[in-house]
Design a protein around this motif. Sequence first.
Motif, PDB file in Angstrom:
ATOM      1  N   ALA A   1      -3.319 -42.267 -20.671  1.00 54.29           N
ATOM      2  CA  ALA A   1      -3.223 -42.123 -22.132  1.00 54.29           C
ATOM      3  C   ALA A   1      -2.037 -42.922 -22.669  1.00 54.29           C
ATOM      4  O   ALA A   1      -2.142 -43.574 -23.717  1.00 54.29           O
ATOM      5  N   GLU A   2      -0.931 -42.887 -21.948  1.00 54.31           N
ATOM      6  CA  GLU A   2       0.247 -43.653 -22.347  1.00 54.31           C
ATOM      7  C   GLU A   2      -0.068 -45.154 -22.374  1.00 54.31           C
ATOM      8  O   GLU A   2       0.321 -45.866 -23.302  1.00 54.31           O
ATOM      9  N   LYS A   3      -0.790 -45.622 -21.369  1.00 49.61           N
ATOM     10  CA  LYS A   3      -1.174 -47.036 -21.309  1.00 49.61           C
ATOM     11  C   LYS A   3      -2.096 -47.402 -22.468  1.00 49.61           C
ATOM     12  O   LYS A   3      -1.951 -48.455 -23.081  1.00 49.61           O
ATOM     13  N   LEU A   4      -3.057 -46.527 -22.759  1.00 50.20           N
ATOM     14  CA  LEU A   4      -4.006 -46.793 -23.841  1.00 50.20           C
ATOM     15  C   LEU A   4      -3.310 -46.806 -25.200  1.00 50.20           C
ATOM     16  O   LEU A   4      -3.618 -47.647 -26.055  1.00 50.20           O
ATOM     17  N   LEU A   5      -2.377 -45.897 -25.400  1.00 48.55           N
ATOM     18  CA  LEU A   5      -1.632 -45.882 -26.663  1.00 48.55           C
ATOM     19  C   LEU A   5      -0.723 -47.105 -26.774  1.00 48.55           C
ATOM     20  O   LEU A   5      -0.598 -47.686 -27.851  1.00 48.55           O
ATOM     21  N   ALA A   6      -0.114 -47.504 -25.665  1.00 49.09           N
ATOM     22  CA  ALA A   6       0.728 -48.705 -25.678  1.00 49.09           C
ATOM     23  C   ALA A   6      -0.114 -49.937 -26.010  1.00 49.09           C
ATOM     24  O   ALA A   6       0.306 -50.812 -26.778  1.00 49.09           O
TER      25      ALA A   6
ATOM     26  N   SER B   1      -2.875 -49.936 -27.794  1.00 45.19           N
ATOM     27  CA  SER B   1      -3.204 -49.831 -29.215  1.00 45.19           C
ATOM     28  C   SER B   1      -2.028 -50.265 -30.079  1.00 45.19           C
ATOM     29  O   SER B   1      -2.211 -50.964 -31.086  1.00 45.19           O
ATOM     30  N   GLU B   2      -0.819 -49.869 -29.708  1.00 45.15           N
ATOM     31  CA  GLU B   2       0.391 -50.288 -30.439  1.00 45.15           C
ATOM     32  C   GLU B   2       0.560 -51.808 -30.383  1.00 45.15           C
ATOM     33  O   GLU B   2       0.923 -52.439 -31.368  1.00 45.15           O
ATOM     34  N   GLU B   3       0.287 -52.367 -29.226  1.00 47.09           N
ATOM     35  CA  GLU B   3       0.362 -53.816 -29.053  1.00 47.09           C
ATOM     36  C   GLU B   3      -0.638 -54.507 -29.995  1.00 47.09           C
ATOM     37  O   GLU B   3      -0.311 -55.517 -30.625  1.00 47.09           O
ATOM     38  N   CYS B   4      -1.821 -53.968 -30.089  1.00 45.61           N
ATOM     39  CA  CYS B   4      -2.843 -54.521 -30.988  1.00 45.61           C
ATOM     40  C   CYS B   4      -2.383 -54.439 -32.441  1.00 45.61           C
ATOM     41  O   CYS B   4      -2.571 -55.388 -33.211  1.00 45.61           O
ATOM     42  N   LEU B   5      -1.787 -53.309 -32.821  1.00 45.13           N
ATOM     43  CA  LEU B   5      -1.268 -53.159 -34.184  1.00 45.13           C
ATOM     44  C   LEU B   5      -0.182 -54.182 -34.479  1.00 45.13           C
ATOM     45  O   LEU B   5      -0.170 -54.785 -35.553  1.00 45.13           O
ATOM     46  N   SER B   6       0.715 -54.380 -33.539  1.00 44.12           N
ATOM     47  CA  SER B   6       1.772 -55.383 -33.722  1.00 44.12           C
ATOM     48  C   SER B   6       1.167 -56.766 -33.913  1.00 44.12           C
ATOM     49  O   SER B   6       1.611 -57.539 -34.763  1.00 44.12           O
ATOM     50  N   HIS B   7       0.154 -57.041 -33.139  1.00 49.27           N
ATOM     51  CA  HIS B   7      -0.526 -58.326 -33.242  1.00 49.27           C
ATOM     52  C   HIS B   7      -1.173 -58.478 -34.629  1.00 49.27           C
ATOM     53  O   HIS B   7      -1.113 -59.543 -35.236  1.00 49.27           O
ATOM     54  N   LEU B   8      -1.755 -57.393 -35.135  1.00 48.54           N
ATOM     55  CA  LEU B   8      -2.401 -57.438 -36.450  1.00 48.54           C
ATOM     56  C   LEU B   8      -1.391 -57.610 -37.582  1.00 48.54           C
ATOM     57  O   LEU B   8      -1.729 -58.148 -38.633  1.00 48.54           O
TER      58      LEU B   8
ATOM     59  N   ILE C   1     -11.551 -49.902 -28.565  1.00 48.40           N
ATOM     60  CA  ILE C   1     -11.882 -49.590 -27.165  1.00 48.40           C
ATOM     61  C   ILE C   1     -10.850 -48.618 -26.584  1.00 48.40           C
ATOM     62  O   ILE C   1     -11.215 -47.643 -25.915  1.00 48.40           O
ATOM     63  N   SER C   2      -9.579 -48.868 -26.842  1.00 47.39           N
ATOM     64  CA  SER C   2      -8.524 -47.990 -26.328  1.00 47.39           C
ATOM     65  C   SER C   2      -8.666 -46.571 -26.874  1.00 47.39           C
ATOM     66  O   SER C   2      -8.523 -45.591 -26.130  1.00 47.39           O
ATOM     67  N   LEU C   3      -8.956 -46.448 -28.161  1.00 39.87           N
ATOM     68  CA  LEU C   3      -9.124 -45.125 -28.768  1.00 39.87           C
ATOM     69  C   LEU C   3     -10.353 -44.412 -28.209  1.00 39.87           C
ATOM     70  O   LEU C   3     -10.323 -43.198 -27.978  1.00 39.87           O
ATOM     71  N   THR C   4     -11.422 -45.146 -27.965  1.00 37.20           N
ATOM     72  CA  THR C   4     -12.629 -44.552 -27.384  1.00 37.20           C
ATOM     73  C   THR C   4     -12.346 -44.046 -25.979  1.00 37.20           C
ATOM     74  O   THR C   4     -12.735 -42.927 -25.614  1.00 37.20           O
ATOM     75  N   ARG C   5     -11.674 -44.851 -25.186  1.00 37.31           N
ATOM     76  CA  ARG C   5     -11.338 -44.437 -23.808  1.00 37.31           C
ATOM     77  C   ARG C   5     -10.427 -43.214 -23.810  1.00 37.31           C
ATOM     78  O   ARG C   5     -10.598 -42.310 -22.998  1.00 37.31           O
TER      79      ARG C   5
ATOM     80  N   CYS D   1      -0.589 -42.553 -36.919  1.00 36.83           N
ATOM     81  CA  CYS D   1      -1.592 -41.805 -36.146  1.00 36.83           C
ATOM     82  C   CYS D   1      -1.330 -41.940 -34.648  1.00 36.83           C
ATOM     83  O   CYS D   1      -1.390 -40.953 -33.907  1.00 36.83           O
ATOM     84  N   LEU D   2      -1.047 -43.148 -34.196  1.00 36.80           N
ATOM     85  CA  LEU D   2      -0.767 -43.370 -32.774  1.00 36.80           C
ATOM     86  C   LEU D   2       0.512 -42.655 -32.353  1.00 36.80           C
ATOM     87  O   LEU D   2       0.586 -42.099 -31.248  1.00 36.80           O
ATOM     88  N   THR D   3       1.495 -42.620 -33.235  1.00 36.09           N
ATOM     89  CA  THR D   3       2.738 -41.904 -32.945  1.00 36.09           C
ATOM     90  C   THR D   3       2.470 -40.415 -32.795  1.00 36.09           C
ATOM     91  O   THR D   3       2.989 -39.768 -31.872  1.00 36.09           O
ATOM     92  N   LEU D   4       1.644 -39.864 -33.679  1.00 34.36           N
ATOM     93  CA  LEU D   4       1.291 -38.446 -33.580  1.00 34.36           C
ATOM     94  C   LEU D   4       0.532 -38.167 -32.283  1.00 34.36           C
ATOM     95  O   LEU D   4       0.792 -37.171 -31.610  1.00 34.36           O
ATOM     96  N   LEU D   5      -0.397 -39.040 -31.919  1.00 32.50           N
ATOM     97  CA  LEU D   5      -1.115 -38.854 -30.659  1.00 32.50           C
ATOM     98  C   LEU D   5      -0.145 -38.822 -29.477  1.00 32.50           C
ATOM     99  O   LEU D   5      -0.264 -37.967 -28.591  1.00 32.50           O
ATOM    100  N   ALA D   6       0.801 -39.730 -29.446  1.00 34.57           N
ATOM    101  CA  ALA D   6       1.781 -39.776 -28.360  1.00 34.57           C
ATOM    102  C   ALA D   6       2.606 -38.481 -28.323  1.00 34.57           C
ATOM    103  O   ALA D   6       2.841 -37.910 -27.249  1.00 34.57           O
ATOM    104  N   TRP D   7       2.997 -38.015 -29.489  1.00 35.13           N
ATOM    105  CA  TRP D   7       3.768 -36.776 -29.582  1.00 35.13           C
ATOM    106  C   TRP D   7       2.942 -35.591 -29.086  1.00 35.13           C
ATOM    107  O   TRP D   7       3.425 -34.728 -28.363  1.00 35.13           O
ATOM    108  N   GLN D   8       1.659 -35.552 -29.456  1.00 38.17           N
ATOM    109  CA  GLN D   8       0.792 -34.455 -29.030  1.00 38.17           C
ATOM    110  C   GLN D   8       0.608 -34.457 -27.515  1.00 38.17           C
ATOM    111  O   GLN D   8       0.546 -33.389 -26.898  1.00 38.17           O
TER     112      GLN D   8
END
Length: 148
Positions: free
Chosen positions: A18-23, A25-32, A47-51, A95-102
């Motif tokens: 989960a940590e890898k998938l969130l990281a 997703s964060e990388e994708c956001l930075s890219h965007l 894809i990361s969110l689905t996994r 949202c990704l930050t909240l997921l990581a916190w949860q």
Amino acid sequence: MNDGNEWHLALPEFLLEAEKLLAKSEECLSHLHMIRNDSDAIDCMKISLTRLAEQADCLALQAISEFSRHIHYLIANAENPLQLHDQALDALHDCLTLLAWQLELIDAKTGKLALDESEQTTLIATVTLQIPQKDFSFKPQQRLHHTY
């Protein structure tokens, strides 16, 4: 599945993935933030969110799986996903930050996640305002309601 030895064995592996998938997703956001119209970055985030949702389902972590699916849906159903502005990207980051916190709040002994769902609901509403949707007829969940 949230009891017994299976849980204790599966949780560390899930948290690592989960940590890898969130990281990712964060990388994708930075890219965007740098390249607004990068469909590969958007697809990678979906894809990361689905996994993450699928893996959370395996451990009966409904709050995490539903929240991940809802975020995915809002991205996938965006009127113009290649034109995400700063506020939309910031809302997705929240949202990704909240997921990581949860993930950090999952009780390692019981597998329970004591959660006030109001923050999830607020963030979903914010993302919905920031990312106009093309079709409101289908929602993965009409409301975020969890039984613990």
